[in-house]
Design an enzyme around this catalytic site. Structure first.
Site, short mmCIF file in Angstrom:
data_model
loop_
_atom_site.label_atom_id
_atom_site.label_comp_id
_atom_site.label_asym_id
_atom_site.label_seq_id
_atom_site.Cartn_x
_atom_site.Cartn_y
_atom_site.Cartn_z
N PHE A 1 26.52 21.06 102.31
CA PHE A 1 27.93 21.39 102.10
C PHE A 1 28.14 22.68 101.32
CE2 PHE A 1 26.93 19.12 98.14
CZ PHE A 1 27.56 19.93 97.19
N LYS B 1 23.91 20.19 113.05
CA LYS B 1 24.62 19.09 112.39
C LYS B 1 25.05 19.59 111.02
CE LYS B 1 24.64 16.17 109.69
NZ LYS B 1 25.63 15.97 108.54
N GLU C 1 29.30 16.95 106.79
CA GLU C 1 30.56 16.31 107.13
C GLU C 1 31.65 16.59 106.09
OE1 GLU C 1 28.09 13.29 104.81
OE2 GLU C 1 27.78 14.93 106.24
N CYS D 1 21.52 25.72 95.20
CA CYS D 1 20.12 25.39 94.96
C CYS D 1 19.40 26.50 94.22
CB CYS D 1 19.39 25.08 96.27
SG CYS D 1 19.18 26.52 97.36
N GLU E 1 18.30 17.28 88.78
CA GLU E 1 19.05 18.38 89.38
C GLU E 1 20.53 17.99 89.32
OE1 GLU E 1 19.17 21.15 93.40
OE2 GLU E 1 18.72 19.02 93.60
#
Length: 493
Positions: free
Chosen positions: A149, A173, A176, A281, A378
């Site tokens: 995302f 993909k 969402e 990240c 994290e």
């Protein structure tokens, strides 16, 4: 309620599934659309569509494929504002931050457009008597990308630009949580001249991922996300004979030596720690203060945090937006309820101008215990930890002992120390006075240790290698008069 469709065969296709997944406006907390999660059959349809047209796309000349990528690059460039606005409306990052993401994604289209040169292979004349040997790179077939995302435009472009120009079919993909940008990119690929069906999108969640992993016609999987999911996808995909690159999580350290320019280091720590609300990240999540630099550095960082304006992407003065969801915001905030450090700036108590959405202001935690969740987890949000150590060697040991190895940075005026650091540190991407060392597109992106599962990094030269396989041809055109039976091992001398 607006429904987010799939993209199959060069057009939007309404989902037929029964499960609906909410797409929030992070600035208000309201549901603005729904994803109709793909069924296993819809995923199969997307793969079969790509499979049917991929041979013709593979047969297209390298110049033709590069031309499509050139046109795509220009279309993305011409629609920067539209892409950034759409992206920020679903992700929550500021429009300026979203525009920066689009710019970095564009680099990958520009690199991929050089495929006619990059895919040339090699040739050796007279490798043996009358024998020539040459290598060629050929596409895998149909490949798939599963993207996160936090970068809904850039990370897909990390994957599909190289995959497509190499001659593969592609099934994406997207997350969402912010899926609409992927559809806009698909339409731009269509307008650039990509044949219908070469690029397809299936919306959804784990069910769609599992279907891609199980599909025998998907030859490779690219993934970016959390470490547990990356490891699962890598193990599942490789067990089924697929090529897999799966990028996982991170705990990126920024080491500040006593000789560093402290104001510049503080600027860098705040920029890298709180950009995109820390949902990167490659965000700096741990500042390692070496020797006596800690007090001054923490004070400088705290002063800068106080000036950050948190607000909705629609606010032109906002520098940091909300987090992606209420669930994630609450998880990040829960770390501040724990122990293991001294909270210097508490984002829970800040005045947020953005409204009722998923906002959490930046927090700074000093003197963090490396056994605490501040350090071991994290957090993936606007919480910056400061760990204090005595020496350079102590700082390097922290990085090298950490299970993740995505990115790291050192701030110093000492060229010798910087050179020693890049040699010593056990990490895939290193910055010297650069807090977020994301490589330019003609290098490749990837960490070490638990930050990467697979042998090949993403985009750049490694990206083209991942989406192609090498074939070596040994050729002889002899004089028929010299032909004879020889049962010995082929000779090259």
């Amino acid at each position: 309620m607006r429904e987010i469709p799939h993209w199959i065969g060069g057009r939007e296709v309404a989902g037929t599934g029964t499960r609906r997944l909410p797409v929030f406006d992070p600035a208000t907390g309201e549901v603005q659309a729904e994803v109709v999660a793909a069924t296993t059959q819809e995923v199969r349809t997307a793969v079969r569509t790509a499979l049917a047209v991929q041979p013709a796309w593979r047969a297209a000349s390298l110049s033709r494929r590069a031309e499509v990528m050139f046109r795509f690059r220009d279309l993305v460039d011409g629609h920067r504002k539209e892409i950034a606005s759409l992206l920020s409306s679903e992700h929550g990052k500021t429009v300026a931050d979203a525009a920066g993401e689009v710019a970095r994604g564009l680099e990958n289209a520009e690199f991929a457009a050089g495929a006619p040169h990059l895919l040339k292979g090699g040739y050796s004349e007279q490798a043996a008597g009358g024998v020539d040997v040459y290598s060629i790179q050929q596409p895998l077939g149909v490949v798939a990308g599963i993207t996160p995302f936090n970068f809904p435009a850039m990370v897909p472009m990390w994957m599909f630009c190289n995959a497509l120009v190499a001659g593969n079919g592609f099934v994406l993909k997207p997350s969402e949580k912010d899926p609409s940008v992927s559809l806009l990119l698909a339409d731009l690929l269509r307008r650039a001249g990509l044949p219908d069906g070469v690029f397809n999108i299936v919306q959804g969640d784990k069910e769609a991922v599992d279907a891609l992993l199980a599909d025998p016609d998907v030859k490779a999987i690219s993934f970016v996300g959390s470490t547990p999911v990356a490891q699962s996808i890598y193990e599942t995909g490789t067990r089924r004979g697929k090529r897999v690159q799966a990028l996982g999580g991170a705990k990126n350290h920024m080491i500040v030596l006593p000789d560093a320019d402290v104001p510049a280091a503080a600027d860098a720590a705040v920029s890298a720690g709180f950009g995109s609300a820390g949902e990167r990240c490659m965000a700096v999540s741990v500042v390692v203060a070496v020797g006596n630099v800690g007090d001054t550095l923490v004070e400088e960082i705290a002063q800068r945090i106080a000036k950050i304006r948190v607000g909705a992407a629609s606010d032109p003065d906002a520098e940091m937006g909300p987090l992606i969801s209420g669930v994630h915001r609450d998880k990040v905030r829960s770390y501040l309820d724990g122990e293991g450090g001294e909270i210097v700036v508490d984002g829970r108590r800040a005045d947020i101008s953005g409204g009722p959405g998923f906002f959490l202001a930046p927090s700074l935690v000093d003197k963090v215990d490396t056994a605490s969740p501040y350090y071991t987890d994290e957090i993936f949000g606007p919480v910056l930890s400061v760990v204090r150590v005595d020496t350079y060697d102590d700082a390097v040991k922290l990085v090298n002992d950490n299970p993740w190895g995505n990115g790291t940075a050192i701030f110093t005026r000492d060229g010798g120390a910087a050179r020693r650091f890049q040699y010593d540190v056990d990490c895939g991407m290193v910055g010297v006075n650069v807090p977020i060392p994301v490589p330019v597109a003609y290098y490749s992106f990837g960490g070490w240790k638990a930050s990467l599962f697979g042998d090949v990094h993403m985009y750049g030269p490694d990206g083209l290698r991942f989406y192609t396989r090498t074939k070596v041809v040994t050729s002889r055109w002899p004089d028929p008069a010299t032909s004879q039976v020889d049962l010995g091992f082929p000779k090259v001398r």
